[in-house]
Write an enzyme that holds these catalytic residues in place. Structure first.
Site, PDB file in Angstrom:
ATOM      1  N   ASN A 150       7.436  -8.312   1.508  1.00  0.00           N
ATOM      2  CA  ASN A 150       7.925  -6.967   1.827  1.00  0.00           C
ATOM      3  C   ASN A 150       7.345  -6.398   3.124  1.00  0.00           C
ATOM      4  O   ASN A 150       7.965  -5.533   3.743  1.00  0.00           O
ATOM      5  CB  ASN A 150       7.579  -6.041   0.650  1.00  0.00           C
ATOM      6  N   SER A 202       0.828  -1.219   0.000  1.00  0.00           N
ATOM      7  CA  SER A 202       0.000   0.000   0.000  1.00  0.00           C
ATOM      8  C   SER A 202       0.857   1.260   0.000  1.00  0.00           C
ATOM      9  O   SER A 202       0.366   2.338  -0.316  1.00  0.00           O
ATOM     10  CB  SER A 202      -0.931  -0.010   1.211  1.00  0.00           C
ATOM     11  N   TYR A 244      13.984  -5.803  15.458  1.00  0.00           N
ATOM     12  CA  TYR A 244      13.998  -5.646  13.985  1.00  0.00           C
ATOM     13  C   TYR A 244      15.211  -6.371  13.390  1.00  0.00           C
ATOM     14  O   TYR A 244      15.097  -7.092  12.397  1.00  0.00           O
ATOM     15  CB  TYR A 244      14.032  -4.149  13.677  1.00  0.00           C
ATOM     16  N   ILE A 280      16.346   3.967   3.360  1.00  0.00           N
ATOM     17  CA  ILE A 280      15.503   4.336   2.222  1.00  0.00           C
ATOM     18  C   ILE A 280      14.438   5.341   2.663  1.00  0.00           C
ATOM     19  O   ILE A 280      13.820   5.162   3.732  1.00  0.00           O
ATOM     20  CB  ILE A 280      14.805   3.072   1.635  1.00  0.00           C
ATOM     21  N   SER A 331      17.084  -6.399   5.541  1.00  0.00           N
ATOM     22  CA  SER A 331      17.595  -5.043   5.827  1.00  0.00           C
ATOM     23  C   SER A 331      19.074  -5.162   6.178  1.00  0.00           C
ATOM     24  O   SER A 331      19.508  -6.195   6.711  1.00  0.00           O
ATOM     25  CB  SER A 331      16.852  -4.454   7.021  1.00  0.00           C
ATOM     26  N   ALA A 334      16.873  -8.879  14.628  1.00  0.00           N
ATOM     27  CA  ALA A 334      16.676 -10.338  14.732  1.00  0.00           C
ATOM     28  C   ALA A 334      15.721 -10.810  13.642  1.00  0.00           C
ATOM     29  O   ALA A 334      15.951 -11.847  13.002  1.00  0.00           O
ATOM     30  CB  ALA A 334      16.127 -10.684  16.113  1.00  0.00           C
ATOM     31  N   ASN A 337      -3.441  -9.666   7.322  1.00  0.00           N
ATOM     32  CA  ASN A 337      -2.326  -9.461   8.237  1.00  0.00           C
ATOM     33  C   ASN A 337      -1.385 -10.654   8.067  1.00  0.00           C
ATOM     34  O   ASN A 337      -1.740 -11.784   8.414  1.00  0.00           O
ATOM     35  CB  ASN A 337      -2.876  -9.399   9.669  1.00  0.00           C
ATOM     36  N   LYS A 369      15.153  -9.442  10.712  1.00  0.00           N
ATOM     37  CA  LYS A 369      15.729  -9.299   9.368  1.00  0.00           C
ATOM     38  C   LYS A 369      16.895 -10.269   9.147  1.00  0.00           C
ATOM     39  O   LYS A 369      17.115 -10.730   8.023  1.00  0.00           O
ATOM     40  CB  LYS A 369      16.164  -7.845   9.139  1.00  0.00           C
TER      41      LYS A 369
HETATM   42  P1  NAP Z   1       6.302   1.460   5.096  1.00  0.00           P
HETATM   43  O1  NAP Z   1       6.317   2.628   4.182  1.00  0.00           O
HETATM   44  O2  NAP Z   1       6.019   1.651   6.553  1.00  0.00           O
HETATM   45  O3  NAP Z   1       5.287   0.360   4.504  1.00  0.00           O
HETATM   46  C1  NAP Z   1       5.071  -0.845   5.191  1.00  0.00           C
HETATM   47  C2  NAP Z   1       4.074  -1.669   4.436  1.00  0.00           C
HETATM   48  O4  NAP Z   1       3.880  -2.900   5.163  1.00  0.00           O
HETATM   49  C3  NAP Z   1       2.706  -0.999   4.329  1.00  0.00           C
HETATM   50  O5  NAP Z   1       2.161  -1.269   3.069  1.00  0.00           O
HETATM   51  C4  NAP Z   1       1.892  -1.710   5.415  1.00  0.00           C
HETATM   52  O6  NAP Z   1       0.509  -1.784   5.085  1.00  0.00           O
HETATM   53  C5  NAP Z   1       2.495  -3.090   5.361  1.00  0.00           C
HETATM   54  N1  NAP Z   1       2.235  -3.857   6.574  1.00  0.00           N
HETATM   55  C6  NAP Z   1       2.580  -3.557   7.863  1.00  0.00           C
HETATM   56  N2  NAP Z   1       2.161  -4.524   8.682  1.00  0.00           N
HETATM   57  C7  NAP Z   1       1.542  -5.460   7.916  1.00  0.00           C
HETATM   58  C8  NAP Z   1       0.915  -6.687   8.188  1.00  0.00           C
HETATM   59  N3  NAP Z   1       0.816  -7.175   9.426  1.00  0.00           N
HETATM   60  N4  NAP Z   1       0.385  -7.405   7.152  1.00  0.00           N
HETATM   61  C9  NAP Z   1       0.462  -6.933   5.880  1.00  0.00           C
HETATM   62  N5  NAP Z   1       1.043  -5.760   5.566  1.00  0.00           N
HETATM   63  C10 NAP Z   1       1.585  -5.038   6.578  1.00  0.00           C
HETATM   64  O7  NAP Z   1       7.712   0.683   5.071  1.00  0.00           O
HETATM   65  P2  NAP Z   1       8.857   0.607   3.957  1.00  0.00           P
HETATM   66  O8  NAP Z   1       9.940   1.522   4.373  1.00  0.00           O
HETATM   67  O9  NAP Z   1       8.296   0.681   2.601  1.00  0.00           O
HETATM   68  O10 NAP Z   1       9.383  -0.869   4.256  1.00  0.00           O
HETATM   69  C11 NAP Z   1       9.044  -1.992   3.452  1.00  0.00           C
HETATM   70  C12 NAP Z   1       9.970  -3.138   3.810  1.00  0.00           C
HETATM   71  O11 NAP Z   1      11.327  -2.728   3.590  1.00  0.00           O
HETATM   72  C13 NAP Z   1       9.883  -3.558   5.286  1.00  0.00           C
HETATM   73  O12 NAP Z   1      10.017  -4.955   5.392  1.00  0.00           O
HETATM   74  C14 NAP Z   1      11.088  -2.863   5.898  1.00  0.00           C
HETATM   75  O13 NAP Z   1      11.538  -3.510   7.046  1.00  0.00           O
HETATM   76  C15 NAP Z   1      12.077  -2.966   4.759  1.00  0.00           C
HETATM   77  N6  NAP Z   1      13.166  -2.001   4.850  1.00  0.00           N
HETATM   78  C16 NAP Z   1      12.935  -0.665   4.819  1.00  0.00           C
HETATM   79  C17 NAP Z   1      14.007   0.214   4.926  1.00  0.00           C
HETATM   80  C18 NAP Z   1      13.836   1.712   4.890  1.00  0.00           C
HETATM   81  O14 NAP Z   1      14.827   2.416   5.110  1.00  0.00           O
HETATM   82  N7  NAP Z   1      12.659   2.235   4.631  1.00  0.00           N
HETATM   83  C19 NAP Z   1      15.300  -0.289   5.050  1.00  0.00           C
HETATM   84  C20 NAP Z   1      15.502  -1.655   5.078  1.00  0.00           C
HETATM   85  C21 NAP Z   1      14.422  -2.507   4.963  1.00  0.00           C
HETATM   86  P3  NAP Z   1      -0.617  -0.958   5.922  1.00  0.00           P
HETATM   87  O15 NAP Z   1      -0.231   0.494   5.858  1.00  0.00           O
HETATM   88  O16 NAP Z   1      -1.881  -1.297   5.240  1.00  0.00           O
HETATM   89  O17 NAP Z   1      -0.508  -1.501   7.336  1.00  0.00           O
END
Ligand code: NAP
Length: 245
Positions: free
Chosen positions: A88, A12, A153, A186, A140, A155, A61, A157
Site C-alpha cells: 500500500n 501508519s 504517479y 479517497i 490507482s 506510470a 523504506n 500505478k
Molecule cells: P497517505 O495517507 O499519504 O499514507 C501513505 C502511507 O505510505 C503512510 O503510512 C506513509 O508512512 C507510507 N509511506 C510513504 N512512503 C513510504 C516508504 N518509502 N516506505 C514505507 N512506507 C511509506 O496515503 P493514502 O491516501 O492512504 O494512500 C495509500 C495508497 O493508496 C498509496 O499507494 C496511494 O497511491 C493509493 N491511492 C490513494 C488514493 C487516494 O485518493 N487517497 C487513490 C488511489 C490510490 P509514513 O507517514 O511513515 O511515511
C-alpha cells in the site's frame, strides 16, 4: 492454531491504517510498516490490539531492498508466517512533465513501483515455501486513465497493474494469488492537500456523488485477500468515476 498474518506497507495512516484495523477485526494478526510516522504507526497497532490482534510495528523504506529484507526476516522471526501482503505504501510528487524534475520522477517510481516489487519478491520467497499466500497491491485509477500533473504517479500505478498480472502468472501454480485494487478519489492526507475547487470538480464527475473513504478500499482489499478463485485482477473502487467519459 495461530491466526493468519497480514503485513501492510504504509499502514501508519490513510488507507493502510484502515486496512490494518479491518484485517484485525477480521481475525488477523497485523504487521504495520511505516517510513517516518512512528507515533501514528504505534497508535494503529494499539487500535488493532483492541480487536485481539497480535501486532508488530516495523520501520522500513520500501524503496530500499535491504530494509525490506530486514523487515520480512523480522516478521518470520516474530510471527512465524505470512499469509497476506498488502503493498500500500505510496507517495505523490505532482507536476507537469515539462516541470517535473528527474528526482521527482525517480522518487515516485522507487517508492510506489519498486517498493511493491521489493516486498512482493521477498513475500514470494516465503509464500512459495508455505505453498500459500496472497498479495494485494494498491494501484490507482490514475494508472488506468492517466492525469494531468501526475505522469510519474500514473506510470508507477500502471506499472503495479502489469507487475500484479505477471506475479499472478508466475506464482499461481504455487498456491499464491496476486491482485490489485485501483482506488478513485479517497479522502486521506494524500488528497486533503488538494484545492477545494479541484475536489468539487472531481465530485461532479463521480456518479455516486461522494468521495471514497479509506474503509471502502480496505473492504476491497480484505475481499481480495479472501476470494479464493480470484487472481491477476484489478478491482476498481471509484464510485463509478472511470466508467464515464
Ligand atoms: P497517505 O495517507 O499519504 O499514507 C501513505 C502511507 O505510505 C503512510 O503510512 C506513509 O508512512 C507510507 N509511506 C510513504 N512512503 C513510504 C516508504 N518509502 N516506505 C514505507 N512506507 C511509506 O496515503 P493514502 O491516501 O492512504 O494512500 C495509500 C495508497 O493508496 C498509496 O499507494 C496511494 O497511491 C493509493 N491511492 C490513494 C488514493 C487516494 O485518493 N487517497 C487513490 C488511489 C490510490 P509514513 O507517514 O511513515 O511515511
Amino acid at each position: 492454531m495461530s491466526k493468519p498474518v497480514v503485513l501492510i506497507t504504509g499502514a501508519s495512516k490513510g488507507i493502510g491504517a484502515q486496512c490494518a484495523l479491518t484485517f484485525a477485526k477480521a481475525g488477523y494478526d497485523v504487521v504495520i510498516n511505516y517510513s517516518s510516522s512512528e507515533a501514528a504507526a504505534l497508535k494503529v497497532a494499539k487500535e488493532c490490539e483492541a480487536f485481539g490482534a497480535q501486532t508488530q510495528v516495523i520501520q522500513a523504506n520500501v524503496s530500499q531492498f535491504n530494509e525490506c529484507e530486514v523487515m520480512f526476516n523480522s516478521v518470520m522471526t516474530q510471527m512465524g508466517r505470512l499469509d497476506v501482503l498488502v503493498n500500500n505504501a505510496g507517495i505523490v510528487k505532482d507536476n507537469l512533465v515539462l516541470r517535473m524534475s528527474e528526482s521527482d520522477f525517480d522518487d515516485v517510481i522507487s517508492i510506489n513501483l519498486k517498493g511493491t516489487f521489493n516486498c512482493a519478491k521477498l513475500a514470494a520467497k516465503i509464500m512459495m515455501k508455505q505453498r500459500f499466500g496472497v498479495m494485494v497491491n494498491v494501484s490507482s485509477v490514475i494508472g488506468l486513465v492517466g492525469n494531468v500533473g501526475q505522469a510519474n504517479y500514473a506510470a508507477s500505478k500502471a506499472g503495479i497493474i502489469g507487475l500484479t498480472k505477471s506475479l499472478a502468472l508466475e506464482l499461481g501454480s504455487r498456491g499464491i494469488r496476486v491482485n490489485a485494487v485501483a482506488p478513485g478519489f479517497i479522502e486521506t492526507d494524500m488528497t486533503h492537500a488538494l484545492d477545494d475547487t479541484i475536489k468539487q470538480a472531481m465530485l461532479n464527475k463521480i456518479p455516486l456523488k461522494a468521495l471514497g473513504q479509506a474503509q471502502d478500499i480496505a473492504d476491497g482489499v480484505l475481499f481480495l485477500a479472501q476470494a479464493k478463485y480470484i487472481t491477476a485482477q484489478t478491482l476498481v473502487i471509484d464510485g463509478g468515476l472511470t466508467h464515464v467519459g
